[in-house]
Design a protein around this motif. Sequence first.
Motif, PDB file in Angstrom:
ATOM      1  N   ALA A  79      -6.420   2.090  -2.207  1.00 40.10           N
ATOM      2  CA  ALA A  79      -6.669   3.463  -2.655  1.00 40.10           C
ATOM      3  C   ALA A  79      -5.696   3.853  -3.762  1.00 40.10           C
ATOM      4  CB  ALA A  79      -6.562   4.438  -1.483  1.00 40.10           C
ATOM      5  N   CYS A  80      -4.440   3.464  -3.624  1.00 36.17           N
ATOM      6  CA  CYS A  80      -3.440   3.762  -4.664  1.00 36.17           C
ATOM      7  C   CYS A  80      -3.816   3.072  -5.970  1.00 36.17           C
ATOM      8  CB  CYS A  80      -2.045   3.317  -4.224  1.00 36.17           C
ATOM      9  SG  CYS A  80      -1.309   4.379  -2.966  1.00 36.17           S
ATOM     10  N   ASP A 132      -0.252  -0.343  -9.000  1.00 30.24           N
ATOM     11  CA  ASP A 132       0.427  -0.288  -7.702  1.00 30.24           C
ATOM     12  C   ASP A 132       1.558   0.724  -7.796  1.00 30.24           C
ATOM     13  OD1 ASP A 132       1.532  -0.682  -5.244  1.00 30.24           O
ATOM     14  OD2 ASP A 132       1.883  -2.818  -5.480  1.00 30.24           O
ATOM     15  N   VAL A 133       1.419   1.854  -7.136  1.00 34.48           N
ATOM     16  CA  VAL A 133       2.412   2.919  -7.241  1.00 34.48           C
ATOM     17  C   VAL A 133       3.372   2.955  -6.057  1.00 34.48           C
ATOM     18  CG1 VAL A 133       0.951   4.402  -8.652  1.00 34.48           C
ATOM     19  CG2 VAL A 133       0.888   4.607  -6.166  1.00 34.48           C
ATOM     20  N   LEU A 134       3.253   2.020  -5.141  1.00 31.44           N
ATOM     21  CA  LEU A 134       4.071   2.088  -3.939  1.00 31.44           C
ATOM     22  C   LEU A 134       5.565   1.990  -4.250  1.00 31.44           C
ATOM     23  CD1 LEU A 134       1.836   0.006  -1.547  1.00 31.44           C
ATOM     24  CD2 LEU A 134       2.059   2.479  -1.694  1.00 31.44           C
ATOM     25  N   LEU A 135       5.939   1.141  -5.191  1.00 33.16           N
ATOM     26  CA  LEU A 135       7.359   1.068  -5.553  1.00 33.16           C
ATOM     27  C   LEU A 135       7.812   2.343  -6.234  1.00 33.16           C
ATOM     28  CD1 LEU A 135       7.786  -2.644  -6.691  1.00 33.16           C
ATOM     29  CD2 LEU A 135       8.509  -1.572  -4.549  1.00 33.16           C
ATOM     30  N   PRO A 164      -1.009  -0.386   5.217  1.00 33.10           N
ATOM     31  CA  PRO A 164      -2.370  -0.916   5.370  1.00 33.10           C
ATOM     32  C   PRO A 164      -3.006  -1.204   4.014  1.00 33.10           C
ATOM     33  CG  PRO A 164      -2.043   1.031   6.739  1.00 33.10           C
ATOM     34  CD  PRO A 164      -0.852   0.923   5.840  1.00 33.10           C
ATOM     35  N   GLU A 165      -3.818  -2.232   3.984  1.00 30.89           N
ATOM     36  CA  GLU A 165      -4.487  -2.643   2.744  1.00 30.89           C
ATOM     37  C   GLU A 165      -5.332  -1.526   2.153  1.00 30.89           C
ATOM     38  OE1 GLU A 165      -4.356  -5.355   0.699  1.00 30.89           O
ATOM     39  OE2 GLU A 165      -2.621  -5.863   1.931  1.00 30.89           O
TER      40      GLU A 165
END
Length: 108
Positions: free
Chosen positions: A90-91, A98-101, A84-85
Amino acid sequence: MFNMIEIGRRISTYRKEKGLTQMGLANELGVSYQAVSNWERGESMPDIAKLEDLSRELGASIDAILGNDKKSKAAEVLSRGEIPEDIKNACQWMFGRDVLLDVVRACD
């Protein structure tokens, strides 16, 4: 709780990827082909004593067979774009990037 049907599908998929028949896998594990068939249909689960051998024969970790493979789950969610956006935002707000990776890499 484990989803026996999903575990059965994973066993079937891994078995077919290795080019094994139910009978061939059963012979390697010292069980009946009916037992393998029951696992794959989600009617029963492999005995805990057989999980290590099953993992070795299928070339997949026990976690992957049982559906506990965190890297696969994280990578699957990312690849489908289902984050979700608000979580992405929030990250970025919390960490300034962008910490998702990084999260997926950490699951290695």
